[in-house]
Motif scaffolding. Structure first.
Motif, PDB file in Angstrom:
ATOM      1  N   PHE B  25       0.800  -1.185   0.000  1.00  0.00           N
ATOM      2  CA  PHE B  25       0.106  -0.001   0.070  1.00  0.00           C
ATOM      3  C   PHE B  25       0.750   1.095   0.099  1.00  0.00           C
ATOM      4  CE2 PHE B  25      -2.386   3.383   2.163  1.00  0.00           C
ATOM      5  CZ  PHE B  25      -3.604   3.516   1.633  1.00  0.00           C
ATOM      6  N   THR B  26       1.869   1.234   0.835  1.00  0.00           N
ATOM      7  CA  THR B  26       2.698   2.457   0.932  1.00  0.00           C
ATOM      8  C   THR B  26       3.588   2.475  -0.395  1.00  0.00           C
ATOM      9  OG1 THR B  26       3.058   1.617   3.385  1.00  0.00           O
ATOM     10  CG2 THR B  26       4.584   3.563   2.334  1.00  0.00           C
ATOM     11  N   ALA B  27       3.964   1.450  -0.952  1.00  0.00           N
ATOM     12  CA  ALA B  27       4.473   1.386  -2.172  1.00  0.00           C
ATOM     13  C   ALA B  27       3.802   2.262  -3.203  1.00  0.00           C
ATOM     14  CB  ALA B  27       5.114   0.293  -2.632  1.00  0.00           C
ATOM     15  N   VAL B  28       2.462   1.905  -3.339  1.00  0.00           N
ATOM     16  CA  VAL B  28       1.507   2.501  -4.358  1.00  0.00           C
ATOM     17  C   VAL B  28       1.348   3.722  -4.163  1.00  0.00           C
ATOM     18  CG1 VAL B  28      -0.413   2.118  -5.306  1.00  0.00           C
ATOM     19  CG2 VAL B  28       0.565   0.138  -5.061  1.00  0.00           C
ATOM     20  N   PHE B  29       0.865   4.279  -2.970  1.00  0.00           N
ATOM     21  CA  PHE B  29       0.410   5.489  -2.691  1.00  0.00           C
ATOM     22  C   PHE B  29       1.364   6.445  -1.961  1.00  0.00           C
ATOM     23  CE2 PHE B  29      -3.222   2.570  -2.725  1.00  0.00           C
ATOM     24  CZ  PHE B  29      -4.006   3.323  -3.741  1.00  0.00           C
ATOM     25  N   ALA B  30       2.214   6.306  -1.363  1.00  0.00           N
ATOM     26  CA  ALA B  30       3.214   7.272  -0.571  1.00  0.00           C
ATOM     27  C   ALA B  30       3.795   8.163  -1.720  1.00  0.00           C
ATOM     28  CB  ALA B  30       4.431   6.643  -0.043  1.00  0.00           C
ATOM     29  N   PRO B  31       4.201   7.790  -2.779  1.00  0.00           N
ATOM     30  CA  PRO B  31       4.916   8.830  -3.713  1.00  0.00           C
ATOM     31  C   PRO B  31       3.681   9.658  -4.187  1.00  0.00           C
ATOM     32  CG  PRO B  31       5.748   6.725  -4.285  1.00  0.00           C
ATOM     33  CD  PRO B  31       4.614   6.468  -3.289  1.00  0.00           C
ATOM     34  N   LEU B  32       2.653   9.201  -4.189  1.00  0.00           N
ATOM     35  CA  LEU B  32       1.440  10.122  -4.762  1.00  0.00           C
ATOM     36  C   LEU B  32       1.155  11.150  -3.683  1.00  0.00           C
ATOM     37  CD1 LEU B  32      -1.011   7.508  -6.560  1.00  0.00           C
ATOM     38  CD2 LEU B  32       0.731   8.780  -7.513  1.00  0.00           C
ATOM     39  N   LEU B  33       0.965  10.634  -2.417  1.00  0.00           N
ATOM     40  CA  LEU B  33       0.455  11.379  -1.378  1.00  0.00           C
ATOM     41  C   LEU B  33       1.696  12.128  -0.712  1.00  0.00           C
ATOM     42  CD1 LEU B  33      -1.583   8.724   0.797  1.00  0.00           C
ATOM     43  CD2 LEU B  33      -2.542  10.359  -0.830  1.00  0.00           C
ATOM     44  N   ARG B  74       8.541   2.559  -2.813  1.00  0.00           N
ATOM     45  CA  ARG B  74       8.142   2.388  -3.988  1.00  0.00           C
ATOM     46  C   ARG B  74       9.215   1.905  -4.815  1.00  0.00           C
ATOM     47  NH1 ARG B  74       4.840   5.808  -8.520  1.00  0.00           N
ATOM     48  NH2 ARG B  74       3.193   5.265  -7.138  1.00  0.00           N
ATOM     49  N   LEU B  75      10.370   2.756  -4.635  1.00  0.00           N
ATOM     50  CA  LEU B  75      11.488   2.239  -5.482  1.00  0.00           C
ATOM     51  C   LEU B  75      12.299   0.891  -5.027  1.00  0.00           C
ATOM     52  CD1 LEU B  75      13.354   2.936  -7.957  1.00  0.00           C
ATOM     53  CD2 LEU B  75      14.745   4.326  -6.487  1.00  0.00           C
ATOM     54  N   SER B  76      12.322   0.878  -3.517  1.00  0.00           N
ATOM     55  CA  SER B  76      12.887  -0.249  -3.103  1.00  0.00           C
ATOM     56  C   SER B  76      12.111  -1.590  -3.442  1.00  0.00           C
ATOM     57  CB  SER B  76      12.904  -0.196  -1.559  1.00  0.00           C
ATOM     58  OG  SER B  76      13.566   1.125  -1.123  1.00  0.00           O
ATOM     59  N   ILE B  77      10.866  -1.604  -3.355  1.00  0.00           N
ATOM     60  CA  ILE B  77       9.945  -2.673  -3.604  1.00  0.00           C
ATOM     61  C   ILE B  77       9.985  -3.144  -5.099  1.00  0.00           C
ATOM     62  CG2 ILE B  77       7.640  -3.618  -3.606  1.00  0.00           C
ATOM     63  CD1 ILE B  77       8.828  -3.537  -0.769  1.00  0.00           C
ATOM     64  N   ALA B  78       9.877  -1.975  -6.062  1.00  0.00           N
ATOM     65  CA  ALA B  78      10.117  -2.162  -7.392  1.00  0.00           C
ATOM     66  C   ALA B  78      11.401  -2.856  -7.611  1.00  0.00           C
ATOM     67  CB  ALA B  78       9.829  -0.962  -8.025  1.00  0.00           C
ATOM     68  N   LEU B  79      12.170  -2.522  -7.138  1.00  0.00           N
ATOM     69  CA  LEU B  79      13.593  -2.884  -7.684  1.00  0.00           C
ATOM     70  C   LEU B  79      13.798  -4.498  -7.228  1.00  0.00           C
ATOM     71  CD1 LEU B  79      16.115   0.143  -6.829  1.00  0.00           C
ATOM     72  CD2 LEU B  79      15.229  -0.449  -9.065  1.00  0.00           C
ATOM     73  N   ALA B  80      13.247  -4.711  -5.718  1.00  0.00           N
ATOM     74  CA  ALA B  80      13.216  -5.689  -5.375  1.00  0.00           C
ATOM     75  C   ALA B  80      12.499  -6.811  -6.123  1.00  0.00           C
ATOM     76  CB  ALA B  80      12.961  -5.936  -3.768  1.00  0.00           C
ATOM     77  N   VAL B  81      11.236  -6.528  -6.676  1.00  0.00           N
ATOM     78  CA  VAL B  81      10.335  -7.425  -7.192  1.00  0.00           C
ATOM     79  C   VAL B  81      10.673  -7.812  -8.624  1.00  0.00           C
ATOM     80  CG1 VAL B  81       7.871  -7.525  -8.249  1.00  0.00           C
ATOM     81  CG2 VAL B  81       8.235  -6.844  -5.945  1.00  0.00           C
ATOM     82  N   VAL B 134      27.809  -0.023 -12.079  1.00  0.00           N
ATOM     83  CA  VAL B 134      27.233   0.535 -11.140  1.00  0.00           C
ATOM     84  C   VAL B 134      25.824   1.312 -11.556  1.00  0.00           C
ATOM     85  CG1 VAL B 134      27.615   2.520  -9.488  1.00  0.00           C
ATOM     86  CG2 VAL B 134      29.435   0.788  -9.825  1.00  0.00           C
ATOM     87  N   GLY B 135      24.781   1.301 -10.546  1.00  0.00           N
ATOM     88  CA  GLY B 135      23.699   2.030 -10.890  1.00  0.00           C
ATOM     89  C   GLY B 135      22.396   1.318 -10.513  1.00  0.00           C
ATOM     90  N   ALA B 136      21.113   1.849 -10.635  1.00  0.00           N
ATOM     91  CA  ALA B 136      20.032   1.034 -10.330  1.00  0.00           C
ATOM     92  C   ALA B 136      19.576  -0.271 -11.181  1.00  0.00           C
ATOM     93  CB  ALA B 136      18.758   1.928 -10.163  1.00  0.00           C
ATOM     94  N   VAL B 205      16.058 -10.707  -1.594  1.00  0.00           N
ATOM     95  CA  VAL B 205      16.628  -9.607  -2.283  1.00  0.00           C
ATOM     96  C   VAL B 205      16.450  -8.304  -1.980  1.00  0.00           C
ATOM     97  CG1 VAL B 205      15.830  -8.670  -4.691  1.00  0.00           C
ATOM     98  CG2 VAL B 205      15.972 -11.201  -4.707  1.00  0.00           C
ATOM     99  N   LEU B 206      15.178  -8.094  -1.030  1.00  0.00           N
ATOM    100  CA  LEU B 206      15.250  -6.652  -0.648  1.00  0.00           C
ATOM    101  C   LEU B 206      16.303  -6.307   0.062  1.00  0.00           C
ATOM    102  CD1 LEU B 206      12.559  -4.808  -0.764  1.00  0.00           C
ATOM    103  CD2 LEU B 206      12.822  -5.420   1.894  1.00  0.00           C
ATOM    104  N   LEU B 207      16.847  -7.226   0.806  1.00  0.00           N
ATOM    105  CA  LEU B 207      17.926  -6.960   1.882  1.00  0.00           C
ATOM    106  C   LEU B 207      19.198  -6.804   0.690  1.00  0.00           C
ATOM    107  CD1 LEU B 207      17.357  -9.517   4.634  1.00  0.00           C
ATOM    108  CD2 LEU B 207      16.432  -7.109   4.354  1.00  0.00           C
ATOM    109  N   SER B 208      19.445  -7.827   0.143  1.00  0.00           N
ATOM    110  CA  SER B 208      20.650  -7.500  -1.035  1.00  0.00           C
ATOM    111  C   SER B 208      20.725  -6.190  -1.517  1.00  0.00           C
ATOM    112  CB  SER B 208      20.829  -8.541  -1.992  1.00  0.00           C
ATOM    113  OG  SER B 208      20.310  -9.823  -1.417  1.00  0.00           O
ATOM    114  N   PHE B 209      19.599  -5.846  -2.036  1.00  0.00           N
ATOM    115  CA  PHE B 209      19.495  -4.540  -2.812  1.00  0.00           C
ATOM    116  C   PHE B 209      19.927  -3.546  -1.858  1.00  0.00           C
ATOM    117  CE2 PHE B 209      18.047  -4.160  -7.259  1.00  0.00           C
ATOM    118  CZ  PHE B 209      18.645  -2.794  -7.257  1.00  0.00           C
ATOM    119  N   ALA B 210      19.159  -3.339  -0.653  1.00  0.00           N
ATOM    120  CA  ALA B 210      19.613  -2.406   0.308  1.00  0.00           C
ATOM    121  C   ALA B 210      21.070  -2.448   0.533  1.00  0.00           C
ATOM    122  CB  ALA B 210      18.864  -2.673   1.524  1.00  0.00           C
ATOM    123  N   GLY B 211      21.740  -3.530   0.590  1.00  0.00           N
ATOM    124  CA  GLY B 211      23.138  -3.698   0.893  1.00  0.00           C
ATOM    125  C   GLY B 211      23.774  -3.170  -0.087  1.00  0.00           C
ATOM    126  N   LEU B 212      23.451  -3.437  -1.490  1.00  0.00           N
ATOM    127  CA  LEU B 212      24.146  -2.953  -2.780  1.00  0.00           C
ATOM    128  C   LEU B 212      24.026  -1.415  -2.841  1.00  0.00           C
ATOM    129  CD1 LEU B 212      25.681  -4.615  -4.586  1.00  0.00           C
ATOM    130  CD2 LEU B 212      23.743  -4.546  -6.069  1.00  0.00           C
TER     131      LEU B 212
END
Ligand code: SF4
Lengths: 333, 635
Positions: B25-33, B74-81, B134-136, B205-212
């Motif tokens: 829910f946060t991933a979808v709506f937070a950037p909008l709100l 949103r970005l963290s979840i999107a990248l992980a997914v 290097v990069g997203a 994956v979420l954790l690895s990504f945060a690590g990276l």
């Protein structure tokens, strides 16, 4: 009629040496090590060639003169045919040469030699601490909460171990820094000098694996406590301490060992992040810089060292398992 | 899908899916709100601490950290997914290689996958980070490819399981191509475990990504995910710890959301863990002896074991079940008492209770439970007495020795524990006892591990273990059932010999009447947790009066000569201890049963010759088949 299985278990009797199970086990394990090593070395070689574009151009930047780039390409042997380069790479490796760092011009072997001890120390200490926490804790929880006794203890353990196991080591590191260095001023924030500076990095690395491992130990221990041979031990009316420590624990730990090898492997990888949290002068804090700076020889060398470390750990664990539990590891051919 | 909805209803699933819903829910709506608050600069409040205006304070440009953490979801979840999707897709391709490309090409690919899986994920991530840059975008590819080997191996295992099933074989026979089989038949069948693992994997994956990103190899400014925010916050941890801690907490919560959800589903997919009532076996508080109970002094000096009204109960749901319901018997010096009955009759539990080996949650009650004059109901204090005087031989010698210790050591430790023997003395006695039970070359054998012994030798060694002390009673629970027919005799003879030599009493538990008749002086026949008949073993063949005993005997073709006869079978089902009927428990299977039997439980009556039987129609002739045949001939 009753002595049949014993004959098969007598090593080296009336059988040729190559039929000895230990010899065959060693040969098999060695072959696997060599194959893995070859995969690792080949991957490290191709890693540089898989980078899109010219690695030297990438390393020296778009402003470097064309002749400098060409000269460096030539010096690194990048103009040769791929197979020739591969051959040279293997040959250099065998003589222990890893090339020079593009950034500092120092031999990669020397840079790694300086930084490896700090990393190895961190990983091994963390592993020792994780085992020292997990085995007694998991075993004690199993003994206390068996058959639904002490429900609350079990729930508290299950909850906290799930959460602690899910916290990534670098986040835990930051949290530990905040609590013990920033708030309480008990321990240094970063660096590697006094013994006290080891505490936080080691804990950051060890706590997660300890949580996971203690759950495994608990499950294994519960299974062992329900075995017939534990009932036999009880029937001998041994003391509770002896039943748990001498009869149950060794059997529970044998099964845990396989997993702890994996854990040690991932601990090695975890040092990369934790070193960056604590500015620990190991391989992990240098590899990040060399990736960003595209210092490929240094990256190659570091990846090889990490990889070889992991392979050696896996091999040691397999051998240890074979020695501790010869029947299930090498008994069945 | 049924499993997923069932999983949501468990506490674990509720937590996991609750957190997951919140995160998504946060991933979808937070950037909008809150996108605006997260990027606007509050230049008056740079690096400010927590305040009413900025709950988690601000960063070095005066941006609100609370909203930045929410928006970064949103970005963290999107990248992980995305990275997980890559892992799964590449994993399916690699894992199905043996199926699509045939064994010769597929095998090396799986071999390679298995080699790569041995390296920790983070190392693979770093490796691919070098390749993809290097990069997203590079980081998504790096994390995705690094996760692929694990999924490849999983797919391969799952597919191998499905490939052997009938419908795949049928499709193959009817000439369907491998690719079509894969898509139409195999993938749908492995989809569920794959999704569960992908969900758990996404947490990792979420954790690895945060690590990276934390290392500076992932998301680059001005974009930000949680890892990036942690890195930015770490430098200022002295001034402003929340800047590093808040995104860290977000990483943990989101990681847990995926982990717990996946785990909850995985559990509901797996087998239900239903602890069977008999899995529990050690001692537990007993009822204190009733005041003034007629326990009387032990005038009978030959009495080894005195059991009166023994009951064993287990919790069963909210209620309790009692597989042993009031068993009374005595064992005298040198006497061999057999307890016979079908499985579930309570005979083994009776033996374990007598040997003080039942564990929580089993509850043992008895009006009297005395071994060599010591009251076993008070739990502790009889360790050495039991350790030296009561030996137990269990059913399965293959599992009853500790695989981690030498046989000799397992014998010796009993002497060390109870007789204060030195290490050398204890070892010497162990070798001596092994010799006594006719283990050849006992010195060498003592140093061997249990798996080097055959079954018969182990069972004799087990008897030897009991002889380490000076046993007065050996409780043998189905000691020959797990053994080869040829070895059974040896073990029985060994028991007889020990008994004859030292006057040791024996309780022999068996479902096999012929074994009991061989060895024992007296037989207790148990049914549904009670003794239904107690008679001299010699009278089993023609003196048995209870219909159940007679049925057991009749099921053995010739019990005197044929010790290897098949198991006794009697028509009908044994009684389920959770549903013991009113009246005689055997009534449903008894040819003599009448209304009285079904209404009133017959008491165990002692006859003049001290034998006992619990039956309203004890000794009455049975309408067995031969009688019926005779009647027909007469007519
Ligand atoms: S009491 Fe009745 S039902 Fe029970 S065994 Fe005797 S005859 Fe059969």
């Amino acid at each position: 009629m009753s002595a049949t299985p014993a004959a098969a278990a007598e090593p080296g009797r009336a059988t040729a040496w190559w039929q000895n199970r230990w010899v065959r086990f060693a040969a098999r394990r060695l072959l696997r090590l060599l194959v893995s090593l070859w995969v690792l070395v080949t991957a490290a070689f191709f890693m540089v060639h898989l980078v899109p574009g010219d690695p030297v151009r990438a390393a020296l930047g778009p402003l470097a003169a064309a002749d400098v780039v060409a000269a460096r390409r030539h010096a690194l042997g990048l103009d040769d045919r791929l197979l020739v380069q591969y051959w040279h790479f293997l040959r250099d490796l065998c003589t222990g040469q890893l090339g020079d760092s593009i950034g500092t011009q120092l031999p990669v072997g020397q840079i790694i030699g300086q930084r490896l001890p700090a990393t190895a120390e961190l990983a091994l200490l963390a592993f020792a601490v994780a085992m020292a926490i997990a085995i007694p804790l998991g075993a004690a929880i199993a003994a206390l909460t068996r058959h639904g006794r002490a429900r609350r203890t079990e729930l508290a353990f299950a909850g906290s171990s799930v959460v602690l196991g899910a916290v990534p080591d670098f986040v835990l590191g930051v949290l530990l820094v905040f609590v013990f260095a920033v708030q309480l001023h008990w321990l240094p924030v970063a660096g590697r000098d006094a013994p006290s500076s080891y505490v936080l990095p080691v804990l950051a690395l060890a706590i997660g694996p300890a949580a996971i491992l203690s759950r495994i130990v608990r499950v294994e221990m519960l299974a062992v406590l329900d075995t017939d041979y534990l009932r036999t031990a009880r029937a001998k009316r041994l003391s509770g301490l002896r039943i748990h420590l001498v009869h149950a624990l060794p059997n529970a730990v044998t099964a845990t060992l396989t997993l702890s090898g994996l854990l040690l492997g991932s601990l090695v990888a975890g040092t990369v992040l934790v070193e960056n949290v604590f500015a620990w002068p190991g391989l992990g804090s240098s590899i990040v810089g060399s990736i960003t700076n595209k210092d490929f020889p240094l990256v190659q060398g570091t990846v090889l060292v990490y990889g070889i470390g992991v392979l050696l750990i896996n091999t040691v664990v397999d051998v240890a398992l074979a020695v501790l539990d010869p029947r299930s590891t090498i008994g069945v051919d | 899908m049924k499993n997923w909805s069932r999983a949501v209803r468990t506490p674990l699933g509720l937590t996991g899916f609750g957190l997951l819903a919140l995160t998504l829910f946060t991933a979808v709506f937070a950037p909008l709100l809150w996108g605006h608050q997260a990027t606007s600069f509050d230049t008056d409040n740079m690096l400010a601490g927590a305040s009413a205006q900025h709950w988690f304070g601000t960063d070095n440009l005066g941006r609100d950290i609370f909203f930045r953490v929410l928006v970064a979801t949103r970005l963290s979840i999107a990248l992980a997914v995305s990275a997980t999707a890559i892992s799964v897709a590449v994993g399916i391709v690699l894992g199905s290689a043996p199926m699509l490309l045939g064994r010769w090409l597929g095998r090396p690919i799986i071999g390679l996958v298995n080699t790569v899986v041995a390296f920790p994920g983070l190392l693979l991530v770093l490796f691919f980070a070098v390749v993809f840059g290097v990069g997203a975008q590079g980081a998504v590819l790096a994390v995705g490819f690094a996760g692929a080997p694990v999924f490849a191996r999983l797919c391969h295992t799952l597919m191998a399981g499905v490939a052997g099933r009938d419908f795949v074989a049928a499709a193959r026979v009817s000439g369907v191509g491998s690719g079509r089989i894969l898509i139409r038949h195999v993938l749908p069948n492995i989809a569920e475990p794959l999704m569960v693992n992908a969900t758990i994997g996404a947490g990792g994956v979420l954790l690895s990504f945060a690590g990276l990103s934390f290392l500076g190899l992932g998301v680059q400014s001005p974009a930000y995910d949680w890892g990036r925010m942690m890195q930015d916050g770490l430098t200022g941890i002295y001034v402003h710890p929340l800047a590093a801690l808040a995104p860290g907490a977000a990483v943990i919560i989101a990681g847990l959301a995926f982990n717990l959800s996946g785990e909850a589903v995985a559990r509901s997919l797996g087998v239900q863990i239903d602890v069977p009532w008999r899995a529990a076996v050690t001692p537990r508080r007993r009822r204190a002896p009733a005041a003034g109970a007629r326990t009387g002094p032990d005038t009978d000096t030959d009495l080894v074991l005195d059991v009166r009204d023994l009951r064993v109960a287990f919790p069963h749901g909210d209620a309790e079940i009692s597989p042993v319901r009031g068993v009374t018997f005595q064992v005298h010096r040198g006497e061999a008492v057999g307890i016979v009955g079908e499985s579930g009759s309570g005979k083994s539990l009776t033996a374990l209770a007598v040997a003080d080996l039942l564990e929580f949650p089993a509850r043992v009650d008895a009006e009297r439970l005395t071994f060599l004059g010591a009251d076993l109901r008070d739990g502790t204090g009889h360790r050495h007495l039991l350790g030296t005087s009561l030996a137990v031989v269990f059913q399965d010698p293959m599992t009853s020795f500790n695989p981690a210790h030498r046989v000799g050591a397992q014998l010796a430790e009993a002497a060390r524990a109870h007789q204060r023997a030195t290490r050398a003395q204890a070892w010497q006695r162990a070798v001596d006892r092994l010799r006594a039970v006719r283990i050849p070359d006992p010195r060498r054998r003592a140093r061997q591990y249990p798996f080097e012994f055959s079954g018969g030798m182990r069972q004799r060694a087990m008897i030897g273990m009991g002889l380490m002390g000076t046993p007065k009673l050996i409780v043998a629970d189905e000691p020959t059932t797990a053994l080869d027919v040829t070895v059974q005799r040896q073990v029985l003879d060994m028991l007889q010999e020990v008994r004859a030599a030292d006057g040791v009493a024996v309780i022999l538990i068996s479902h096999d009447v012929s074994v009991i008749a061989e060895v024992c002086d007296r037989v207790l026949v148990m049914y549904a947790g009670r003794v239904v008949e107690d008679l001299p073993a010699g009278e089993l063949a023609d003196g048995a009066r209870h219909p159940y005993t007679r049925a057991l005997v009749a099921a053995v073709p010739d019990m005197r000569s044929d010790i290897d006869a098949p198991l006794a079978t009697i028509p009908g089902q044994p009684v389920d201890p959770a549903h013991v009927p009113a009246g005689c428990a055997y009534a449903a299977r008894c040819p003599l049963a009448d209304d009285r039997c079904r209404a009133q439980d017959p008491p165990l009556r002692t006859a003049a010759d001290r034998s006992r039987v619990a039956c309203w129609h004890a000794g009455e002739p049975l309408p067995i088949l031969s009688d019926l045949a005779a009647l027909e001939v007469d007519a």
